[in-house]
Design a protein around this motif. Structure first.
Motif, short mmCIF file in Angstrom:
data_model
loop_
_atom_site.label_atom_id
_atom_site.label_comp_id
_atom_site.label_asym_id
_atom_site.label_seq_id
_atom_site.Cartn_x
_atom_site.Cartn_y
_atom_site.Cartn_z
N VAL A 43 0.84 -1.21 0.00
CA VAL A 43 0.00 0.00 0.00
C VAL A 43 0.87 1.25 0.00
CG1 VAL A 43 -1.69 1.32 1.33
CG2 VAL A 43 -1.93 -1.16 1.13
N SER A 44 1.98 1.21 0.75
CA SER A 44 2.90 2.35 0.79
C SER A 44 3.51 2.61 -0.58
CB SER A 44 4.01 2.08 1.82
OG SER A 44 4.97 3.12 1.81
N ILE A 45 3.91 1.54 -1.29
CA ILE A 45 4.47 1.68 -2.63
C ILE A 45 3.44 2.30 -3.58
CG2 ILE A 45 5.27 0.40 -4.66
CD1 ILE A 45 6.56 -1.60 -2.71
N LEU A 46 2.20 1.81 -3.51
CA LEU A 46 1.13 2.33 -4.35
C LEU A 46 0.90 3.81 -4.08
CD1 LEU A 46 -1.07 1.57 -6.44
CD2 LEU A 46 -2.59 1.10 -4.51
N THR A 47 0.90 4.19 -2.81
CA THR A 47 0.69 5.59 -2.43
C THR A 47 1.80 6.48 -2.94
OG1 THR A 47 -0.51 4.92 -0.43
CG2 THR A 47 0.35 7.16 -0.49
N ARG A 48 3.06 6.03 -2.79
CA ARG A 48 4.20 6.83 -3.24
C ARG A 48 4.17 7.03 -4.75
NH1 ARG A 48 7.28 3.37 0.16
NH2 ARG A 48 8.32 2.50 -1.68
N LYS A 49 3.83 5.99 -5.50
CA LYS A 49 3.78 6.11 -6.96
C LYS A 49 2.67 7.06 -7.39
CE LYS A 49 5.98 1.79 -8.39
NZ LYS A 49 6.97 2.49 -9.23
N ARG A 50 1.54 7.01 -6.71
CA ARG A 50 0.45 7.93 -7.06
C ARG A 50 0.82 9.37 -6.72
NH1 ARG A 50 -4.88 4.39 -5.12
NH2 ARG A 50 -5.05 3.16 -7.05
N HIS A 173 13.81 2.38 -26.41
CA HIS A 173 14.55 1.18 -26.76
C HIS A 173 13.75 -0.06 -26.32
CE1 HIS A 173 18.00 3.50 -27.99
NE2 HIS A 173 17.96 4.16 -26.85
N GLY A 174 13.77 -1.03 -27.16
CA GLY A 174 13.03 -2.26 -26.87
C GLY A 174 11.84 -2.45 -27.76
N GLY A 175 11.21 -1.33 -28.18
CA GLY A 175 10.08 -1.41 -29.10
C GLY A 175 9.01 -2.38 -28.66
N LEU A 176 8.55 -3.19 -29.59
CA LEU A 176 7.50 -4.15 -29.30
C LEU A 176 7.94 -5.23 -28.32
CD1 LEU A 176 5.98 -4.65 -32.86
CD2 LEU A 176 5.12 -3.23 -31.01
N ASP A 177 9.27 -5.39 -28.18
CA ASP A 177 9.78 -6.39 -27.24
C ASP A 177 9.75 -5.89 -25.80
OD1 ASP A 177 10.29 -8.13 -29.32
OD2 ASP A 177 12.31 -7.33 -29.65
N ASP A 178 9.36 -4.61 -25.60
CA ASP A 178 9.39 -4.03 -24.26
C ASP A 178 8.07 -3.33 -23.95
OD1 ASP A 178 10.53 -3.44 -21.79
OD2 ASP A 178 11.31 -1.51 -22.48
N THR A 179 6.96 -3.96 -24.33
CA THR A 179 5.65 -3.34 -24.13
C THR A 179 4.77 -4.10 -23.14
OG1 THR A 179 4.79 -4.56 -26.04
CG2 THR A 179 5.61 -2.33 -26.44
N GLU A 180 5.32 -5.11 -22.50
CA GLU A 180 4.52 -5.91 -21.59
C GLU A 180 4.73 -5.52 -20.13
OE1 GLU A 180 2.27 -7.96 -22.65
OE2 GLU A 180 2.85 -7.55 -24.72
N GLY A 181 5.58 -4.52 -19.89
CA GLY A 181 5.86 -4.13 -18.51
C GLY A 181 4.73 -3.31 -17.91
N ILE A 182 4.90 -2.92 -16.66
CA ILE A 182 3.89 -2.14 -15.93
C ILE A 182 4.20 -0.66 -16.09
CG2 ILE A 182 2.91 -1.66 -13.66
CD1 ILE A 182 3.69 -4.49 -12.86
N LEU A 183 3.19 0.13 -16.40
CA LEU A 183 3.33 1.56 -16.56
C LEU A 183 2.95 2.28 -15.27
CD1 LEU A 183 1.62 1.94 -20.07
CD2 LEU A 183 4.06 1.64 -19.58
N ASN A 184 3.44 3.51 -15.12
CA ASN A 184 3.07 4.29 -13.93
C ASN A 184 1.57 4.52 -13.86
OD1 ASN A 184 5.65 4.58 -12.87
ND2 ASN A 184 6.10 6.39 -14.10
N THR A 185 0.92 4.65 -15.03
CA THR A 185 -0.53 4.86 -15.02
C THR A 185 -1.28 3.62 -14.53
OG1 THR A 185 -0.49 4.30 -17.38
CG2 THR A 185 -0.58 6.63 -16.81
N ASP A 186 -0.66 2.44 -14.62
CA ASP A 186 -1.30 1.24 -14.09
C ASP A 186 -1.46 1.35 -12.57
OD1 ASP A 186 -1.48 0.01 -16.57
OD2 ASP A 186 0.53 -0.82 -16.42
N PHE A 187 -0.46 1.91 -11.91
CA PHE A 187 -0.55 2.12 -10.47
C PHE A 187 -1.57 3.20 -10.13
CE2 PHE A 187 3.76 0.45 -11.11
CZ PHE A 187 3.77 -0.59 -10.20
N LEU A 188 -1.63 4.21 -10.99
CA LEU A 188 -2.55 5.33 -10.74
C LEU A 188 -3.99 4.86 -10.76
CD1 LEU A 188 -2.87 8.45 -10.43
CD2 LEU A 188 -3.08 8.54 -12.91
N TYR A 189 -4.34 3.97 -11.71
CA TYR A 189 -5.72 3.53 -11.86
C TYR A 189 -5.94 2.12 -11.30
CZ TYR A 189 -5.91 7.53 -14.99
OH TYR A 189 -5.85 8.80 -15.51
#
Length: 230
Positions: A43-50, A173-189
């Motif tokens: 919860v602390s990590i989620l709060t800090r990222k938001r 860098h990484g293009g289509l090979d680097d699109t499966e990670g978690i974005l900051n907006t994922d934590f926001l919503y």
């Protein structure tokens, strides 16, 4: 959405609410596993990222509003533009820890509801506070550099026509090979009722941080007691 696109106008609050409710109901139906309860550290990590996201959003919106005022002063014959919404942001680090933000945003005049796509380059400079910023409308069609994806590189912003220098700095860098990670907006919503996968990731991040904190506390205690560290 079709009407807003055809008329180049923003979606109304009522339309956005209706879309949100439809998507929320559909994703709720798709959830088959209960989301894990987040631990205190998660919860602390989620709060800090938001909080970090909100701080960055406030900074960028504030700087863009300043740039639009400067743009109005340099172009007195044009109708004054007001910031509507931000479409995308790319961040790059340069020397001396300076940060450069490339931003696409929509702005509208008070005399019309139609939006115009702008490009801005905003600096957060730790050393040289005199670095110039850029703010300019983009001509239609918005095709220059827009949504280019490749196996080794990708970019999602539209740039001015004379923007070869921008391209060299804003390629992901990484293009289509680097699109499966978690974005900051994922934590926001994040929604615990439907984001089961992200909830598990947060749990793992929280446990890892707890282990690191306990390890750091143990090393400090050993140092205070005079025990040599390995």
């Amino acid at each position: 959405m079709i009407s807003a696109t055809a008329n180049n106008t923003a979606l109304s609050y009522e339309s956005l609410t209706e879309i949100y409710n439809i998507l929320r109901e559909e994703t709720r139906k798709a959830v088959t596993l209960p989301a894990p309860k987040l631990c205190r550290m998660a919860v602390s990590i989620l709060t800090r990222k938001r909080e970090a996201y909100a701080h960055q959003q406030s900074f960028i919106r504030g700087r863009i509003e300043q740039l639009l005022l400067e743009y109005a002063r340099r172009h007195p014959s044009e109708t004054k533009y007001d910031l509507d919404f931000i479409c995308g942001v790319a961040v790059t680090l340069t020397g001396h820890q300076d940060q450069c933000y490339h931003v696409n945003f929509m702005a509208a005049t008070k005399s019309t509801s139609k939006n115009t796509l702008f490009f801005a380059e905003v600096w957060w400079a730790y050393q040289d506070q005199s670095k110039p910023s850029v703010c300019c409308p983009l001509p239609q069609p918005y095709t220059m550099g827009r949504c280019y994806y490749g196996q080794e590189s990708a970019r999602k912003l539209a740039y001015p026509d004379d923007s070869i220098d921008y391209f060299s700095r804003d390629i992901t860098h990484g293009g289509l090979d680097d699109t499966e990670g978690i974005l900051n907006t994922d934590f926001l919503y994040f929604d615990s009722e439907r984001d089961v996968g992200l909830a598990k990731v947060l749990q793992r991040m929280g446990k890892k941080e707890e282990v690191m904190q306990r390890s750091s506390t143990g090393r400090r205690a050993e140092w205070t007691a005079g025990v040599p560290l390995c």
